[in-house]
Scaffold this motif. Structure first.
Motif, PDB file in Angstrom:
ATOM      1  N   ILE A   1      -1.288  16.425  -1.381  1.00  0.00           N
ATOM      2  CA  ILE A   1      -2.260  15.334  -1.550  1.00  0.00           C
ATOM      3  C   ILE A   1      -3.265  15.809  -2.590  1.00  0.00           C
ATOM      4  O   ILE A   1      -4.085  16.696  -2.323  1.00  0.00           O
ATOM      5  CB  ILE A   1      -2.971  14.996  -0.222  1.00  0.00           C
TER       6      ILE A   1
ATOM      7  N   GLY B   1       0.839  -1.194   0.000  1.00  0.00           N
ATOM      8  CA  GLY B   1       0.000   0.000   0.000  1.00  0.00           C
ATOM      9  C   GLY B   1       0.873   1.243   0.000  1.00  0.00           C
ATOM     10  O   GLY B   1       2.078   1.192   0.317  1.00  0.00           O
ATOM     11  N   VAL B   2       0.252   2.372  -0.367  1.00  0.00           N
ATOM     12  CA  VAL B   2       0.945   3.659  -0.267  1.00  0.00           C
ATOM     13  C   VAL B   2       1.339   3.889   1.192  1.00  0.00           C
ATOM     14  O   VAL B   2       2.377   4.495   1.488  1.00  0.00           O
ATOM     15  CB  VAL B   2       0.030   4.787  -0.804  1.00  0.00           C
ATOM     16  N   SER B   3       0.542   3.371   2.112  1.00  0.00           N
ATOM     17  CA  SER B   3       0.799   3.587   3.544  1.00  0.00           C
ATOM     18  C   SER B   3       2.236   3.220   3.916  1.00  0.00           C
ATOM     19  O   SER B   3       2.934   3.992   4.572  1.00  0.00           O
ATOM     20  CB  SER B   3      -0.155   2.742   4.389  1.00  0.00           C
TER      21      SER B   3
ATOM     22  N   ILE C   1      -2.913   9.143  -4.882  1.00  0.00           N
ATOM     23  CA  ILE C   1      -3.624   7.861  -4.876  1.00  0.00           C
ATOM     24  C   ILE C   1      -5.019   7.965  -5.517  1.00  0.00           C
ATOM     25  O   ILE C   1      -5.574   6.976  -5.972  1.00  0.00           O
ATOM     26  CB  ILE C   1      -3.681   7.270  -3.450  1.00  0.00           C
ATOM     27  N   TYR C   2      -5.566   9.198  -5.590  1.00  0.00           N
ATOM     28  CA  TYR C   2      -6.889   9.386  -6.227  1.00  0.00           C
ATOM     29  C   TYR C   2      -6.745   9.959  -7.641  1.00  0.00           C
ATOM     30  O   TYR C   2      -7.640  10.647  -8.136  1.00  0.00           O
ATOM     31  CB  TYR C   2      -7.763  10.308  -5.356  1.00  0.00           C
TER      32      TYR C   2
ATOM     33  N   ASN D   1      -7.754  14.027  -0.094  1.00  0.00           N
ATOM     34  CA  ASN D   1      -8.514  13.442   1.001  1.00  0.00           C
ATOM     35  C   ASN D   1      -8.166  14.286   2.214  1.00  0.00           C
ATOM     36  O   ASN D   1      -6.968  14.419   2.502  1.00  0.00           O
ATOM     37  CB  ASN D   1      -8.064  11.984   1.217  1.00  0.00           C
TER      38      ASN D   1
ATOM     39  N   ASP E   1       1.200  12.633  -2.970  1.00  0.00           N
ATOM     40  CA  ASP E   1       0.262  11.530  -2.747  1.00  0.00           C
ATOM     41  C   ASP E   1      -0.864  11.678  -3.763  1.00  0.00           C
ATOM     42  O   ASP E   1      -1.762  12.505  -3.616  1.00  0.00           O
ATOM     43  CB  ASP E   1      -0.249  11.611  -1.302  1.00  0.00           C
TER      44      ASP E   1
ATOM     45  N   SER F   1      -5.457   0.607  -4.392  1.00  0.00           N
ATOM     46  CA  SER F   1      -6.522   0.606  -3.383  1.00  0.00           C
ATOM     47  C   SER F   1      -7.796   1.323  -3.826  1.00  0.00           C
ATOM     48  O   SER F   1      -8.890   0.852  -3.545  1.00  0.00           O
ATOM     49  CB  SER F   1      -6.031   1.264  -2.090  1.00  0.00           C
ATOM     50  N   LYS F   2      -7.659   2.463  -4.479  1.00  0.00           N
ATOM     51  CA  LYS F   2      -8.829   3.322  -4.692  1.00  0.00           C
ATOM     52  C   LYS F   2      -9.311   3.235  -6.142  1.00  0.00           C
ATOM     53  O   LYS F   2     -10.431   2.822  -6.414  1.00  0.00           O
ATOM     54  CB  LYS F   2      -8.487   4.767  -4.326  1.00  0.00           C
TER      55      LYS F   2
ATOM     56  N   TYR G   1      -4.244  13.917   5.228  1.00  0.00           N
ATOM     57  CA  TYR G   1      -4.573  12.524   5.491  1.00  0.00           C
ATOM     58  C   TYR G   1      -3.672  12.152   6.667  1.00  0.00           C
ATOM     59  O   TYR G   1      -2.444  12.225   6.549  1.00  0.00           O
ATOM     60  CB  TYR G   1      -4.302  11.658   4.263  1.00  0.00           C
TER      61      TYR G   1
ATOM     62  N   ARG H   1      -3.236  -4.591  -0.719  1.00  0.00           N
ATOM     63  CA  ARG H   1      -2.079  -3.853  -0.209  1.00  0.00           C
ATOM     64  C   ARG H   1      -1.002  -3.684  -1.281  1.00  0.00           C
ATOM     65  O   ARG H   1       0.136  -4.158  -1.125  1.00  0.00           O
ATOM     66  CB  ARG H   1      -1.499  -4.519   1.060  1.00  0.00           C
TER      67      ARG H   1
HETATM   68  C1  PLP Z   1      -4.514  10.270   0.688  1.00  0.00           C
HETATM   69  C2  PLP Z   1      -4.257   8.839   1.004  1.00  0.00           C
HETATM   70  N1  PLP Z   1      -3.011   8.374   0.940  1.00  0.00           N
HETATM   71  C3  PLP Z   1      -2.717   7.098   1.216  1.00  0.00           C
HETATM   72  C4  PLP Z   1      -3.705   6.202   1.596  1.00  0.00           C
HETATM   73  C5  PLP Z   1      -3.319   4.783   1.906  1.00  0.00           C
HETATM   74  O1  PLP Z   1      -3.575   3.947   0.837  1.00  0.00           O
HETATM   75  P1  PLP Z   1      -3.084   2.441   0.727  1.00  0.00           P
HETATM   76  O2  PLP Z   1      -4.301   1.581   0.798  1.00  0.00           O
HETATM   77  O3  PLP Z   1      -2.412   2.352  -0.617  1.00  0.00           O
HETATM   78  O4  PLP Z   1      -2.132   2.179   1.839  1.00  0.00           O
HETATM   79  C6  PLP Z   1      -5.025   6.641   1.681  1.00  0.00           C
HETATM   80  C7  PLP Z   1      -6.101   5.726   2.117  1.00  0.00           C
HETATM   81  O5  PLP Z   1      -7.214   6.111   2.365  1.00  0.00           O
HETATM   82  C8  PLP Z   1      -5.313   7.987   1.369  1.00  0.00           C
HETATM   83  O6  PLP Z   1      -6.560   8.471   1.418  1.00  0.00           O
END
Ligand code: PLP
Length: 419
Positions: free
Chosen positions: A177, A105-107, A211-212, A181, A209, A241-242, A131, A250
């Motif tokens: 971001i 995941g990006v996390s 991710i969206y 988010n 970031d 993920s999104k 976020y 992940r």
């Molecule tokens: C802005 C942002 N970055 C990163 C993540 C984490 O994403 P991942 O599921 O890839 O770990 C999220 C998850 O909601 C998010 O909203």
């Protein structure tokens, strides 16, 4: 004598993740008591009936025989090649497979990148609202979050002059971001150009970031940062993920760009930290190539009559009809971040509101202050439920706010007499 209580890392006391915190725990208790809740706290498409595209699932099934060993610490070579080609197609000529990092995941990559970058006391410029993982990972890697404001009055866009005024001798990076988010803001090109110029002037790393990056509504267009940044060091994050609705797999990635000499040491640090955790989940990585090269499955969801588009419309219309709410319409991502105004906003506390909404109306939202803002009159909902369910959510929110506005309008003495 009972064993002494275990001490934990002190800086954890500075870290919050209320999206899965106290309120979510209370929600689980209520569910255990038999209540049916509408939970809008997590942007988890699979929990709302969305499925990852079949061609991605098939790619994992087809590759499963090859997934027993660890893979390279930066990720499966074929997946990284596909990502490099994808980012070159976006206008990043120096996107090569060696500069791609795949993570759980990006996390995980947010944490790794800040660990690779920061020394104790280093500062990271973060958006407010953010976020909250970005704040948490900065703190837990011994850094200091310094917030630049993205105010509702400015469509939740940042002011580059304010960002530059916050740069100090300890600043190491600017986090963007986009699409955002929790606000749904989508940054225009001119704004990104000005932020890139700040990073260039002060030798900062851009942590983007994105991710969206393909979840946009109406006329909004995504502008990636890295092609504008050119030689300015930049790490662009996204994942499955999104956009591909596969949170549970992940799979996230980060693509490093910028002048080779400037990023060499950071690249090595990322590679080393990746090696220490061996590799990311391998089966999920088999879906990356299919995700990038297969049919586009997100656009129809974001276009009129698509599920996300209609969910967003339900929120926008519900807020427009409300006596108590205001909204900067989200241009992208999976959330709306409304504010409470008027009589209901007097003495309003977003946590108390969220708890009352949960206890009395069976709806779980996230208080706005969970996203590191100093004001307490916002809350976040996801756009993932069915549109009709969102309309029902806003009817329930209106009932709670009507009661709060009624209370605010009742003089203190009368309230005391009623109690
Ligand atoms: C802005 C942002 N970055 C990163 C993540 C984490 O994403 P991942 O599921 O890839 O770990 C999220 C998850 O909601 C998010 O909203």
């Amino acid at each position: 004598m009972p064993p002494a209580s275990l001490k934990t890392r002190e800086r954890l006391s500075e870290v919050r993740y209320e999206i899965r915190g106290e309120l979510a725990r209370r929600a689980r208790e209520l569910e255990a008591q038999g209540r049916t809740l509408i939970k809008l706290n997590i942007g988890n498409p699979g929990a709302f009936g969305f499925r990852a595209p079949a061609h991605l699932q098939r790619a994992i099934v087809d590759g499963i025989d090859q997934t027993d060993p660890y893979t390279h610490q930066q990720g499966l070579p074929a997946a990284r090649e596909a990502l490099a080609a994808h980012y070159r197609g976006r206008g990043i000529p120096d996107a090569h497979a060696e500069r791609v990092f795949i993570g759980n995941g990006v996390s995980e990559l947010i944490d790794l990148s800040l660990r690779a970058l920061l020394n104790p006391g280093d500062e990271v410029l973060l958006p407010s609202p953010d976020y909250p993982l970005w704040s948490a990972a900065t703190i837990l890697n011994d850094g200091r979050p310094v917030y630049y404001r993205c105010l509702p009055a400015n469509g939740f866009l940042p002011d580059p002059d304010e960002i530059e005024a916050l740069v100090s001798s300890r600043t190491r990076a600017i986090v963007l971001i986009n699409p955002n988010n929790p606000t749904g803001a989508n940054y225009p090109r001119e704004l990104i150009e000005r932020i890139v110029a700040i990073a260039a002037r002060h030798g900062l790393l851009l942590l983007c970031d994105e991710i969206y990056d393909s979840i946009l509504y109406d006329t909004a267009r995504f502008q990636p940062v890295a092609p504008i940044a050119g030689d300015v060091p930049c790490l662009s994050f996204s994942g499955l993920s999104k956009v591909h609705r596969a949170c549970g797999w992940r799979v996230g990635w980060a693509v490093l760009s910028g002048d080779a000499l400037a990023v060499r040491e950071f690249h090595h640090a990322m590679d080393l930290l990746g090696a220490l955790r061996l590799c990311a989940n391998v089966p999920g990585q088999f879906a990356v190539e299919a995700a990038l090269q297969g049919p586009n499955t997100i656009d129809p969801l974001c276009a009129p009559e698509g599920r996300l588009y209609e969910a967003r419309r339900a929120v926008v219309e519900s807020v427009a009809a409300s006596r108590h709410l205001d909204l900067v319409e989200p241009a992208g991502a999976l959330y709306a971040f409304p504010s409470v105004t008027g009589a209901a906003a007097e003495g309003f506390d977003d946590h108390r509101f969220a708890l009352e909404l949960l206890e009395t109306e069976n709806v779980l939202v996230v208080p706005g202050s969970s996203f590191n803002v100093p004001y307490r009159n916002h809350f976040r909902v996801t756009l993932l439920p069915q549109p009709d369910e969102l309309r029902e959510v806003f009817r329930r929110i209106e009932r709670v706010l009507d009661r709060m506005a009624g209370d605010a309008a009742t003089p203190v003495q009368a309230r005391a007499a009623l109690a």
